[in-house]
Design an enzyme around this catalytic site. Structure first.
Site, PDB file in Angstrom:
ATOM      1  N   GLU A 108       1.436  -0.652  -5.012  1.00 16.81           N
ATOM      2  CA  GLU A 108       0.209   0.435  -5.136  1.00 16.81           C
ATOM      3  C   GLU A 108       0.689   1.718  -4.892  1.00 16.81           C
ATOM      4  OE1 GLU A 108      -3.156   2.797  -3.638  1.00 16.81           O
ATOM      5  OE2 GLU A 108      -1.142   2.195  -2.576  1.00 16.81           O
ATOM      6  N   ASP A 113      -0.376   6.170  -5.859  1.00 24.82           N
ATOM      7  CA  ASP A 113      -1.040   7.154  -6.439  1.00 24.82           C
ATOM      8  C   ASP A 113      -0.899   8.220  -7.327  1.00 24.82           C
ATOM      9  OD1 ASP A 113      -3.150   6.338  -4.113  1.00 24.82           O
ATOM     10  OD2 ASP A 113      -1.196   6.530  -2.946  1.00 24.82           O
ATOM     11  N   HIS A 161       0.923  -1.261   0.061  1.00 20.83           N
ATOM     12  CA  HIS A 161      -0.005  -0.099   0.052  1.00 20.83           C
ATOM     13  C   HIS A 161       1.052   1.245   0.190  1.00 20.83           C
ATOM     14  CE1 HIS A 161      -2.990   2.750   2.224  1.00 20.83           C
ATOM     15  NE2 HIS A 161      -3.456   2.598   1.055  1.00 20.83           N
ATOM     16  N   HIS A 194      -0.221  10.460  -2.702  1.00 20.12           N
ATOM     17  CA  HIS A 194      -1.498  10.132  -2.439  1.00 20.12           C
ATOM     18  C   HIS A 194      -2.640  11.700  -2.114  1.00 20.12           C
ATOM     19  CE1 HIS A 194      -4.813   9.350   0.713  1.00 20.12           C
ATOM     20  NE2 HIS A 194      -4.759   8.079  -0.029  1.00 20.12           N
TER      21      HIS A 194
END
Length: 299
Positions: free
Chosen positions: A81, A83, A53, A96
């Protein structure tokens, strides 16, 4: 509902453990988008993965940072993962939040700064310690991932699917990218733009899975995010019947439960049907993958 399709072509997959300075790197690479789609398909005995994450941040390693991605691969094969946001001059960068305050040495909204201005900043780790690392662009991350890893792109507004598909095509990165869709309509949008894409679609209950399976996206293009708490066994059953792997978000409560009660928490999640554990603690969760593999070998 769709049935699992038989293999129609030879899929070439390379999973490598590269020894660098005493550390084993868990790299993966694929020959074309079909190779990645096959890697993500569920089958009995499927080896579980981790989802890092925000890239797997740790002390000295900020979130959404390429050095952090590289560190995560020290511990296990990971879906990385990250962003995606847009700068003032249209560059796609990894971040993010919609502002710079928490994770960089800057202040203010990302959309108020050009890429050149953003490159002058440094990333800050979770303890507020300034690091040597710069804000990466999506293009830099795609280049880094070639022959190493799979990126899961969490695309933030106002970045459009068209922009994401364009850069994936430009970099010929279908073999190392999953795009995240928060529902079947979004998944259909990505699929209509490019039917070679691998797509993570949110489907946390039986109704959500059924909607997803009735969508225009073939099951072989899908991996499902089932939420941040365990779904019913029927969710796993329906997904696995169609050859779709399930990502369970352990980030938050389940990670905290594992740190409190031990690695068996993760092992139970894997035994219950999760195929990918999307975690904030790659180092600890990787112990569960190692134990899970050892348990299977003893059976």
């Amino acid at each position: 509902m769709r049935k699992i399709l038989p293999a129609v072509a030879l899929i070439v997959l390379c999973i490598s453990c590269v020894q660098t300075e005493g550390t084993q790197k868990h790299y993966v690479s694929f020959e074309g988008p079909a190779g990645l789609r096959e890697y993500l398909r569920w089958h009995p005995g499927k080896t579980p993965l981790l989802g890092a994450h925000r890239g797997g941040p740790a002390d000295g390693f900020p979130e959404n940072c390429i050095a952090t991605f590289e560190r995560a691969l020290d511990y296990a094969p990971c879906l990385i993962e990250c962003d995606v946001r847009r700068s003032k001059d249209g560059a796609l960068v990894l971040m993010h939040d919609d502002n710079l305050d928490r994770t960089t040495t800057g202040r203010g909204g990302i959309s108020d700064f050009t890429l050149v201005e953003l490159e002058e900043l440094r990333l800050v780790d979770g303890n507020g310690v300034v690091t040597e690392y710069e804000i990466p662009t999506l293009d830099e991350a795609l280049c880094w991932a070639k022959g190493k890893a799979v990126l899961e792109l969490d695309v933030k507004d106002p970045v459009t699917p068209e922009e994401i598909v364009d850069i994936i095509r430009t970099r010929r990165a279908h073999d190392r990218v999953i795009v995240i869709a928060y529902g079947w309509r979004s998944a259909e949008t990505y699929y209509r733009l490019d039917n070679e894409l691998s797509i993570s679609c949110s489907a946390g209950d039986v109704e959500g899975v059924e909607y997803m399976l009735r969508s225009a996206v073939p099951s072989q293009n899908l991996i499902a995010f089932v939420g941040v708490s365990e779904p019913s066994g029927d969710v796993y059953r329906l997904l696995h019947e169609q050859g779709i792997c399930a990502i369970l978000g352990t980030l938050g409560n389940l990670d905290r439960k594992a740190r409190s009660r031990g690695v068996d928490v993760y092992l139970d999640l894997l035994r219950n049907g999760a195929d990918v554990l999307a975690t904030d603690d790659v180092e600890f969760a990787s112990k569960a993958l190692a134990l899970h593999g050892a348990n299977l070998q003893r059976q």
